[in-house]
Design a protein around this motif. Structure first.
Motif, mmCIF file in Angstrom:
data_model
loop_
_atom_site.group_PDB
_atom_site.id
_atom_site.type_symbol
_atom_site.label_atom_id
_atom_site.label_comp_id
_atom_site.label_asym_id
_atom_site.label_seq_id
_atom_site.Cartn_x
_atom_site.Cartn_y
_atom_site.Cartn_z
ATOM 1 N N ALA A 134 24.644 -10.106 0.228
ATOM 2 C CA ALA A 134 24.362 -11.187 -0.729
ATOM 3 C C ALA A 134 24.656 -10.739 -2.146
ATOM 4 C CB ALA A 134 22.899 -11.614 -0.588
ATOM 5 N N TRP A 186 22.773 -17.838 5.938
ATOM 6 C CA TRP A 186 22.028 -16.658 5.484
ATOM 7 C C TRP A 186 20.534 -16.972 5.293
ATOM 8 C CZ3 TRP A 186 19.538 -15.472 0.813
ATOM 9 C CH2 TRP A 186 19.149 -14.150 0.671
ATOM 10 N N SER A 187 20.255 -18.182 4.698
ATOM 11 C CA SER A 187 18.862 -18.606 4.529
ATOM 12 C C SER A 187 18.184 -18.807 5.875
ATOM 13 C CB SER A 187 18.798 -19.911 3.731
ATOM 14 O OG SER A 187 19.351 -19.747 2.449
ATOM 15 N N LYS A 188 18.947 -19.350 6.831
ATOM 16 C CA LYS A 188 18.396 -19.554 8.169
ATOM 17 C C LYS A 188 18.061 -18.220 8.832
ATOM 18 C CE LYS A 188 19.381 -21.981 12.483
ATOM 19 N NZ LYS A 188 20.366 -22.790 13.226
ATOM 20 N N HIS A 214 25.708 -19.670 2.768
ATOM 21 C CA HIS A 214 24.395 -19.525 2.151
ATOM 22 C C HIS A 214 23.305 -20.128 3.042
ATOM 23 C CE1 HIS A 214 21.539 -18.867 -1.054
ATOM 24 N NE2 HIS A 214 21.160 -20.168 -0.979
ATOM 25 N N LYS A 215 23.616 -21.310 3.641
ATOM 26 C CA LYS A 215 22.644 -21.946 4.530
ATOM 27 C C LYS A 215 22.377 -21.073 5.755
ATOM 28 C CE LYS A 215 23.026 -26.353 4.876
ATOM 29 N NZ LYS A 215 23.541 -27.685 5.246
ATOM 30 N N GLN A 245 17.421 -15.422 7.277
ATOM 31 C CA GLN A 245 16.266 -14.853 6.577
ATOM 32 C C GLN A 245 14.960 -15.474 7.055
ATOM 33 O OE1 GLN A 245 15.973 -12.338 4.391
ATOM 34 N NE2 GLN A 245 18.130 -11.878 4.662
ATOM 35 N N ASN A 246 14.959 -16.804 7.249
ATOM 36 C CA ASN A 246 13.755 -17.474 7.753
ATOM 37 C C ASN A 246 13.400 -16.995 9.151
ATOM 38 O OD1 ASN A 246 13.428 -19.038 5.436
ATOM 39 N ND2 ASN A 246 14.837 -20.619 6.175
#
Length: 378
Positions: free
Chosen positions: A287, A319-321, A316-317, A323-324
């Motif tokens: 990132a 990566w956020s998923k 990005h989505k 991370q969650n």
């Protein structure tokens, strides 16, 4: 038209990038101002603390100097008081010396008077002694004359007593021979009585020996029964000790297995944690590289197409998923580990209670007068 639309879109992208860069710069400057404000506040607090410490040090030095001056004044006053007391002591000792010298002179004169009176009494006593000696010599001469007369009377009396004693001696011989005959008869009667007493004592001794033999047999029987009961009790104690030892061995095996399982779980958790940390570091580095690349591209004012922006958003989505999902998995593992810790704590408490119960049973001396589990029930 298409060229103008593309130029407009590129301009919008450029403008959005510039806005993002300006916002990032503003955020950095704001953070820098907050950091400077915190440093100024911390420096002000530290300077206040230093000034307060200096003031306290000055106050303590002033107080110690005041105490030193007061102590010097007290020392000087004490020295003056001691000197005054010493002068008063010298005056008192001088007066006391004069009084004692007067008393000594008076005592010497009294001693001289007593010596003179004792000499007078001594001379009078010597005169009385001479008179007493003369009187004693006269009384001794009279006593010798009286003892001579008494000696004559005593010798005559002794001769008469000797004749009477000879007559009594002859009578005593007659009585002696009669007493010897009576004693011989008495000894014969006593020997007969002794033989009868020995026969009675022999019979009584036989009865006593038979009674002692019966009592001894009963004691042997009771001791045999007691030894049998002691052997049974000892066997019960040995069985209970073996049972406790087997229980301790089983408990130790269970605790060893539990400790081994706990170590394996801790190692697995450590491996998982290291893997998650490695993944998080890789994601953070990726990132950071993406952000740096994006900033460089904005700084160089490269054109970006809508497809690239969509791809970036998609990345990005995702990566956020991820991370969650990682945070959710971490929370699940943490909850599971807490439940396992609570379970192991409960097992440890139960083991400790069982050990206390075993110790209470072991140290009660096999008596049931009191409840051995009273400490656990409380």
């Amino acid at each position: 038209k298409s060229m103008s639309a593309e130029a407009h879109e590129s301009y919008e992208l450029k403008w959005a990038g510039e806005k993002d860069a300006e916002a990032y710069e503003k955020q950095c400057s704001e953070e820098r101002r907050e950091m400077f404000a915190f440093q100024n506040q911390e420096g002000r607090r530290q300077r206040e603390i230093e000034s307060q410490m200096k003031a306290e040090h000055v106050a303590s030095e002033h107080e110690s100097f005041s105490l030193k001056v007061a102590a010097e004044k007290d020392t000087e006053a004490y020295r003056e008081r001691v000197a005054e007391e010493r002068r008063n002591s010298f005056q008192f000792r001088n007066k006391e010396g004069v009084r004692q010298r007067g008393i000594d002179a008076q005592m010497k004169s009294d001693n001289l008077k007593r010596d003179h009176s004792s000499l007078e009494l001594k001379w009078a006593g010597e005169q009385d002694a001479e008179a007493y000696k003369e009187k004693c010599a006269e009384e001794r001469r009279n006593s010798f004359a009286f003892r001579n007369e008494e000696g004559k009377k005593h010798r005559a009396l002794m001769e008469e007593l000797t004749s009477i004693a000879k007559e009594k001696e002859s009578e005593s011989f007659v009585l002696k021979w009669a007493g010897e005959r009576d004693a011989k008869n008495y000894l014969q009667s006593e020997a007969e009585r002794r033989r009868e007493s020995l026969q009675g004592r022999n019979m009584e001794g036989r009865h006593h020996r038979e009674f002692d033999r019966e009592v001894h047999y009963q004691c042997i029987q009771e001791s045999a029964d007691n030894e049998t009961l002691k052997a049974a009790c000892q066997q019960d104690v040995e069985d209970y000790r073996e049972e406790c030892a087997s229980r301790d061995r089983a408990s130790l095996c269970y605790r060893r297995n539990e400790a081994r399982l706990q170590r394996l779980q801790e190692e697995e958790a450590a491996v998982r944690k290291s893997e998650l940390e490695e993944e998080s570091r890789e994601l953070e580095s990726a990132a950071r590289e993406d952000v740096q690349e994006y900033v460089q591209r904005i700084k160089k004012r490269n054109r970006l197409s809508l497809a690239f922006r969509a791809k970036e958003k998609r990345h990005h989505k995702e990566w956020s998923k991820r991370q969650n999902e990682v945070s959710r998995d971490g929370k699940c593992r943490e909850t599971k580990d807490r439940a396992m810790d609570a379970r192991y704590i409960q097992l440890a408490k139960e083991k400790e209670r069982a050990r206390q119960a075993i110790d209470a049973i072991r140290h009660t001396g096999c008596t049931f007068a009191s409840n051995p589990f009273a400490s656990l029930l409380d």
